[in-house]
Design a protein around this motif. Structure first.
Motif, PDB file in Angstrom:
ATOM      1  N   SER A   1       1.684   1.080  -2.157  1.00 15.36           N
ATOM      2  CA  SER A   1       2.086   0.663  -0.821  1.00 15.36           C
ATOM      3  C   SER A   1       2.711   1.835  -0.076  1.00 15.36           C
ATOM      4  CB  SER A   1       3.105  -0.475  -0.906  1.00 15.36           C
ATOM      5  OG  SER A   1       4.305  -0.015  -1.516  1.00 15.36           O
ATOM      6  N   SER A   2       2.962   1.633   1.225  1.00 18.19           N
ATOM      7  CA  SER A   2       3.567   2.694   2.028  1.00 18.19           C
ATOM      8  C   SER A   2       4.913   3.114   1.458  1.00 18.19           C
ATOM      9  CB  SER A   2       3.738   2.219   3.479  1.00 18.19           C
ATOM     10  OG  SER A   2       4.433   3.169   4.251  1.00 18.19           O
ATOM     11  N   LEU A   3       5.731   2.127   1.097  1.00 15.50           N
ATOM     12  CA  LEU A   3       7.045   2.434   0.532  1.00 15.50           C
ATOM     13  C   LEU A   3       6.914   3.167  -0.799  1.00 15.50           C
ATOM     14  CD1 LEU A   3      10.118   2.276   0.433  1.00 15.50           C
ATOM     15  CD2 LEU A   3       9.906  -0.046  -0.518  1.00 15.50           C
ATOM     16  N   LEU A   4       6.002   2.692  -1.647  1.00 19.35           N
ATOM     17  CA  LEU A   4       5.842   3.308  -2.967  1.00 19.35           C
ATOM     18  C   LEU A   4       5.299   4.732  -2.850  1.00 19.35           C
ATOM     19  CD1 LEU A   4       6.162   3.025  -5.959  1.00 19.35           C
ATOM     20  CD2 LEU A   4       3.918   1.911  -6.095  1.00 19.35           C
TER      21      LEU A   4
ATOM     22  N   LEU B   1      13.626  18.752   4.265  1.00 22.00           N
ATOM     23  CA  LEU B   1      13.436  17.423   4.833  1.00 22.00           C
ATOM     24  C   LEU B   1      12.176  17.392   5.698  1.00 22.00           C
ATOM     25  CD1 LEU B   1      15.988  14.992   6.282  1.00 22.00           C
ATOM     26  CD2 LEU B   1      14.133  15.706   7.760  1.00 22.00           C
ATOM     27  N   THR B   2      12.022  18.412   6.526  1.00 22.48           N
ATOM     28  CA  THR B   2      10.826  18.459   7.377  1.00 22.48           C
ATOM     29  C   THR B   2       9.577  18.673   6.544  1.00 22.48           C
ATOM     30  OG1 THR B   2      11.038  20.848   7.777  1.00 22.48           O
ATOM     31  CG2 THR B   2      12.142  19.376   9.316  1.00 22.48           C
ATOM     32  N   LEU B   3       9.684  19.468   5.470  1.00 23.96           N
ATOM     33  CA  LEU B   3       8.521  19.690   4.629  1.00 23.96           C
ATOM     34  C   LEU B   3       8.136  18.411   3.891  1.00 23.96           C
ATOM     35  CD1 LEU B   3       6.544  21.900   3.897  1.00 23.96           C
ATOM     36  CD2 LEU B   3       8.000  22.496   1.952  1.00 23.96           C
TER      37      LEU B   3
ATOM     38  N   ILE C   1       7.005   7.901  -4.502  1.00 21.53           N
ATOM     39  CA  ILE C   1       6.248   8.793  -5.379  1.00 21.53           C
ATOM     40  C   ILE C   1       6.341  10.246  -4.897  1.00 21.53           C
ATOM     41  CG2 ILE C   1       3.891   9.453  -6.062  1.00 21.53           C
ATOM     42  CD1 ILE C   1       3.285   6.423  -6.289  1.00 21.53           C
ATOM     43  N   VAL C   2       6.213  10.432  -3.594  1.00 20.11           N
ATOM     44  CA  VAL C   2       6.327  11.788  -3.046  1.00 20.11           C
ATOM     45  C   VAL C   2       7.742  12.327  -3.262  1.00 20.11           C
ATOM     46  CG1 VAL C   2       6.304  13.166  -0.912  1.00 20.11           C
ATOM     47  CG2 VAL C   2       4.493  11.494  -1.341  1.00 20.11           C
ATOM     48  N   GLY C   3       8.745  11.464  -3.064  1.00 19.42           N
ATOM     49  CA  GLY C   3      10.127  11.911  -3.107  1.00 19.42           C
ATOM     50  C   GLY C   3      10.766  11.948  -4.474  1.00 19.42           C
TER      51      GLY C   3
ATOM     52  N   SER D   1      10.898  12.047   2.806  1.00 19.21           N
ATOM     53  CA  SER D   1       9.783  11.180   2.420  1.00 19.21           C
ATOM     54  C   SER D   1      10.216   9.722   2.273  1.00 19.21           C
ATOM     55  CB  SER D   1       9.157  11.679   1.114  1.00 19.21           C
ATOM     56  OG  SER D   1      10.119  11.712   0.076  1.00 19.21           O
ATOM     57  N   PHE D   2      11.450   9.499   1.790  1.00 22.20           N
ATOM     58  CA  PHE D   2      11.910   8.124   1.597  1.00 22.20           C
ATOM     59  C   PHE D   2      12.118   7.407   2.930  1.00 22.20           C
ATOM     60  CE2 PHE D   2      15.264   4.923   1.161  1.00 22.20           C
ATOM     61  CZ  PHE D   2      14.702   4.117   0.184  1.00 22.20           C
ATOM     62  N   ILE D   3      12.726   8.085   3.894  1.00 19.82           N
ATOM     63  CA  ILE D   3      13.003   7.449   5.179  1.00 19.82           C
ATOM     64  C   ILE D   3      11.717   7.005   5.864  1.00 19.82           C
ATOM     65  CG2 ILE D   3      13.783   7.896   7.545  1.00 19.82           C
ATOM     66  CD1 ILE D   3      16.074   9.494   6.441  1.00 19.82           C
ATOM     67  N   VAL D   4      10.737   7.916   5.948  1.00 20.52           N
ATOM     68  CA  VAL D   4       9.506   7.553   6.656  1.00 20.52           C
ATOM     69  C   VAL D   4       8.725   6.504   5.888  1.00 20.52           C
ATOM     70  CG1 VAL D   4       9.336   9.737   7.908  1.00 20.52           C
ATOM     71  CG2 VAL D   4       8.296   9.541   5.648  1.00 20.52           C
ATOM     72  N   GLY D   5       8.842   6.517   4.550  1.00 18.72           N
ATOM     73  CA  GLY D   5       8.159   5.486   3.771  1.00 18.72           C
ATOM     74  C   GLY D   5       8.850   4.138   3.886  1.00 18.72           C
TER      75      GLY D   5
END
Length: 381
Positions: A33-36, A214-216, A40-42, A342-346
């Protein structure tokens, strides 16, 4: 030997950058999912923080070389684990473990480099190290994207794993340890960490590192998805992400690198953050290919201004016997930036353009924070 350290830095960052254009689409292909996907990225960067802090203590206790070799071998094994992943949760687990091992590498390499730098040209030395990161930023995303397109994603992990194992072997026989711990520093003292967290100049370095990554983290998540939504392949994402590395390298290697020893470090950090803000704003507002490349050009200038300045601040305000811990904390804030971005946008389930714009807002806010802290630095000194 310094040039060999530069090569090690290129290789150390190659692992992270090669995965930028592929991890979010890979997680999406597994049904995350979008959140997951955001988790995963973060998660790599979250556990990377723990690895950074542990590495800082171990580097000052056991020496730079040992921790560097252990980290390379650990990551080499972890990379092979990606090839067995078939579910989002398995990918999350391997990213978790991978982050711990990855946290050992960069602080050890930069502690070695910092030990060999001279006070009169630290900015230039860190500019060259930034050029090494830029080379990884060029090679990594393009390599990861093209290797995935032509041979499949598993070969990204096979090849980087082999490179790390070979590098560990070479370091074992070629690199000499240049640090000896004093007996009184054998025991861990939490007050040493507190001291490094309270120094005003280091706080600004930590904020700069946090903002840059953060931007990366947002770029790693949102840009490939934006490009995919526009009908372009993963290779195009890799080209865009590599662009900022090319620009940064040019900035690092030209006489422009002299500004890092001539201009107050916090001022170049703020200038870089403004360039990054402009880049993210453009990326969030436009779809035209030429404009996207221009945005990444601005991001490259921003990266080139921030990275050498914040790393030089760490060397300026730490002595040799605490430099491992200082860089461990420094790269922990690097990792924290990726986690938060990554967490915030997810978590907010933002569209790519919304996520990129949010990154711009956060970046300019942190730039204003550092500007307000410059007076504190002057008073402290």
């Amino acid at each position: 030997m310094v040039y060999f350290l530069y090569i090690i830095i290129v290789i150390a960052f190659l692992d992270t950058f090669s995965q930028l254009p592929i991890i979010a689409p890979f997680a999406q292909s597994l049904g995350a999912s979008s959140l997951l996907i955001g988790v995963i990225v973060g998660i790599y960067s979250l556990t990377n923080m723990g690895g950074n802090i542990l590495a800082g203590q171990w580097i000052d206790k056991f020496g730079r070389k040992k921790i560097l070799v252990i980290g390379l071998l650990f990551v080499s094994v972890c990379l092979l684990g990606y090839t067995f992943v078939t579910t989002p949760l398995q990918l999350l687990l391997i990213r978790f473990i991978h982050g711990i091992g990855g946290g050992l590498l960069v602080p050890a390499a930069f502690a070695l480099l910092g030990d060999k730098s001279r006070s009169t040209n630290r900015g230039k030395t860190m500019a060259f190290s930034g050029a090494c990161v830029g080379i990884s930023a060029i090679i990594g995303p393009a390599f990861g994207a093209l290797m995935t397109n032509f041979f499949g994603i598993d070969w990204v992990f096979y090849s980087i794993s082999g490179l790390f194992a070979l590098t560990a072997l070479i370091i074992t026989f070629v690199l000499t340890e240049n640090y000896t711990m004093k007996l009184e520093e054998n025991k861990f003292d939490f007050s040493q960490i507190v001291k490094l967290l309270r120094l005003p100049a280091l706080i600004n370095a930590y904020i700069g590192a946090f903002s840059l990554m953060l931007t990366l983290g947002i770029l790693a998540y949102m840009l490939p998805l934006k490009i995919a939504a526009a009908g372009q392949g993963v290779a195009f994402s890799g080209m865009l992400l590599s662009t900022f590395g090319i620009v940064a390298i040019i900035f690092f290697l030209l006489p422009t690198n002299q500004i890092f020893d001539q201009v107050k470090r916090e001022k170049t950090v703020i200038a870089g953050m403004i360039f990054v803000t402009i880049a993210l704003t453009i990326l969030s507002l436009f779809e035209l290919i030429v404009v996207l490349f221009i945005a990444m050009f601005f991001y490259g200038i921003g990266f080139a201004c921030i990275f050498p300045s914040v790393t030089a601040l760490v060397i300026d305000h730490s002595n040799k016997n605490e430099r491992g811990r200082a860089f461990g904390l420094f790269y922990a804030f690097f990792s924290l930036g990726v986690v938060v971005g990554s967490f915030i946008v997810g978590a907010l389930n933002l569209a790519p353009n919304q996520g990129l714009l949010l990154g711009a807002i956060i970046m300019i806010s942190l730039a204003m924070l550092i500007k307000s802290r410059i007076k504190i630095i002057d008073t402290y000194q």
